[in-house]
Design an enzyme around this catalytic site. Structure first.
Site, PDB file in Angstrom:
ATOM      1  CE  LYS A 180      -3.576   2.467   2.486  1.00  0.00           C
ATOM      2  NZ  LYS A 180      -4.636   2.386   3.502  1.00  0.00           N
ATOM      3  CE  LYS A 224      -6.012   1.906  -0.581  1.00  0.00           C
ATOM      4  NZ  LYS A 224      -6.502   1.959   0.765  1.00  0.00           N
TER       5      LYS A 224
HETATM    6  C1  PBG Z   1      -7.434   3.504   5.530  1.00  0.00           C
HETATM    7  C2  PBG Z   1      -7.685   3.343   4.077  1.00  0.00           C
HETATM    8  C3  PBG Z   1      -7.473   4.281   3.062  1.00  0.00           C
HETATM    9  C4  PBG Z   1      -7.980   3.719   1.905  1.00  0.00           C
HETATM   10  C5  PBG Z   1      -8.457   2.451   2.227  1.00  0.00           C
HETATM   11  N1  PBG Z   1      -8.254   2.218   3.583  1.00  0.00           N
HETATM   12  C6  PBG Z   1      -6.963   5.673   3.092  1.00  0.00           C
HETATM   13  C7  PBG Z   1      -5.626   5.923   3.589  1.00  0.00           C
HETATM   14  O1  PBG Z   1      -4.805   5.036   3.784  1.00  0.00           O
HETATM   15  O2  PBG Z   1      -5.348   7.096   3.837  1.00  0.00           O
HETATM   16  C8  PBG Z   1      -8.023   4.402   0.575  1.00  0.00           C
HETATM   17  C9  PBG Z   1      -9.051   3.896  -0.357  1.00  0.00           C
HETATM   18  C10 PBG Z   1      -9.359   4.785  -1.483  1.00  0.00           C
HETATM   19  O3  PBG Z   1      -8.763   5.850  -1.711  1.00  0.00           O
HETATM   20  O4  PBG Z   1     -10.286   4.407  -2.202  1.00  0.00           O
HETATM   21  N2  PBG Z   1      -6.323   2.933   6.053  1.00  0.00           N
END
Ligand code: PBG
Length: 322
Positions: A195, A248
């Site tokens: 991520k 992601k």
């Molecule tokens: C939270 C989380 C996030 C997303 C999914 N879970 C945001 C972040 O890490 O700041 C992003 C999903 C998206 O942008 O569609 N941990």
């Protein structure tokens, strides 16, 4: 010319015959934003076509997703500011928004997999995915302890999989051990393995009011410049017991998806995040491109790169076309 590649593109029939990947409804997972209240379907301005739904409307929405052939959904909580605190305590409330949301879907007899995102940022007043130390640093092991408890809460409420999205070290192993110790060998882990610290999460943070109040997430989410590190993270999550590995965002990281695909036999998920969705919808609203065609192309590309499944805000919009 002996070789004329265009022959295999000459008709719809031959194109279908030689097609290398095809998108199915069973490849797609729908994220849903959940909120308090009754009968509420609140539009999210930066995500056209996406709503925050009150718990009472979830069973109906899950039913719609199931009838479209989607295998599951992910739940994200939009909780009121007044319930957020520095520790994200609400994440551990067994009667909180997400446990009730899971319950509502499961009690309706839905066949869908319900996947609970595990992270503290929707619950912390500072917007970080973890507990903060004295200098504002995000603490690892203390955060993992809380995420482990939050996973048990989600499992007890009926989640089929938990999806830690925080990027703390060692959380997959800790969650796996805790689930097993609680006798929940049936609950899977969909690990947000690679991520990235991405600007494409903007609309999601608006949807949940979860943008970090100070600093950024670069000390835990990955540097967009790194691919080898994604493999390291993914292989650690595999060794720690993850059932599915995730990359992601998706489209800007197709090379990472392909690298993970080559490095493991585990299923690979990709998350077409909020910014990827919103860019397409915004351009569509301006008449600059066609959203449906662009979404289909993006999702097909993500699958071609090696993803077995895609989490997409467009899942229920696209499924009927497949
Ligand atoms: C939270 C989380 C996030 C997303 C999914 N879970 C945001 C972040 O890490 O700041 C992003 C999903 C998206 O942008 O569609 N941990």
């Amino acid at each position: 010319m002996l070789r004329r590649p265009r022959r295999n593109r000459g008709s719809d029939a031959i194109r279908r015959l030689v097609r290398e990947v095809s998108l199915q409804p069973s490849d797609l997972l729908q994220p849903l934003f959940v909120r308090e209240g009754v009968g509420i379907r609140e539009p999210i301005p930066s995500m056209p076509g996406i709503f925050r739904l009150s718990v009472d409307l979830l069973a109906q929405e899950a039913n719609r997703c199931a009838s479209l052939g989607l295998p599951g959904l992910l739940l994200f909580p939009a909780i009121p500011k007044s319930m957020k605190d520095p520790l994200g305590s609400e994440a551990l409330n067994p009667l909180g928004l997400i446990p009730r949301a899971i319950g509502a879907i499961k009690e309706s007899g839905s066949p869908l997999l319900v996947i609970a995102d595990i992270a503290l940022d929707p619950y912390t007043d500072h917007g970080h995915d973890g507990l903060l130390g004295p200098k504002g640093e995000v603490l690892n092991d203390e955060t993992v302890a809380t995420l482990t408890k939050a996973s048990l809460v989600a499992a007890a409420a009926g989640a089929d999989l938990v999806a830690p999205s925080d990027m703390m070290d060692g959380r997959v192993g800790a969650i796996r051990r805790a689930l097993d110790d609680a006798g929940r060998i049936d609950v899977g882990i969909l690990a947000y393995s690679a991520k990235y610290a991405s600007s494409f999460y903007g609309p999601f943070r608006e949807a949940l009011g979860s943008a970090p109040k100070s600093g950024d997430k670069k000390s835990y989410q990955m540097d967009p410049a790194n691919r080898r590190e994604a493999l390291l993270e993914a292989l650690l999550d595999k060794d720690e017991g993850a059932d599915i590995l995730m990359v992601k965002p998706a489209l800007p990281y197709l090379d990472v998806i392909a690298a993970l695909r080559a490095a493991t036999h585990l299923p690979i998920a990709a998350y077409q995040v909020s910014g990827e969705y919103s860019m397409i919808m915004a351009a569509h609203q301006n008449g600059w491109l066609d959203a449906t065609a662009t979404l289909l192309e993006s999702l097909t590309s993500i699958k071609r790169a090696g993803a077995d499944m895609i989490i997409s805000y467009a899942a229920s919009q696209i499924a009927p076309l497949l």
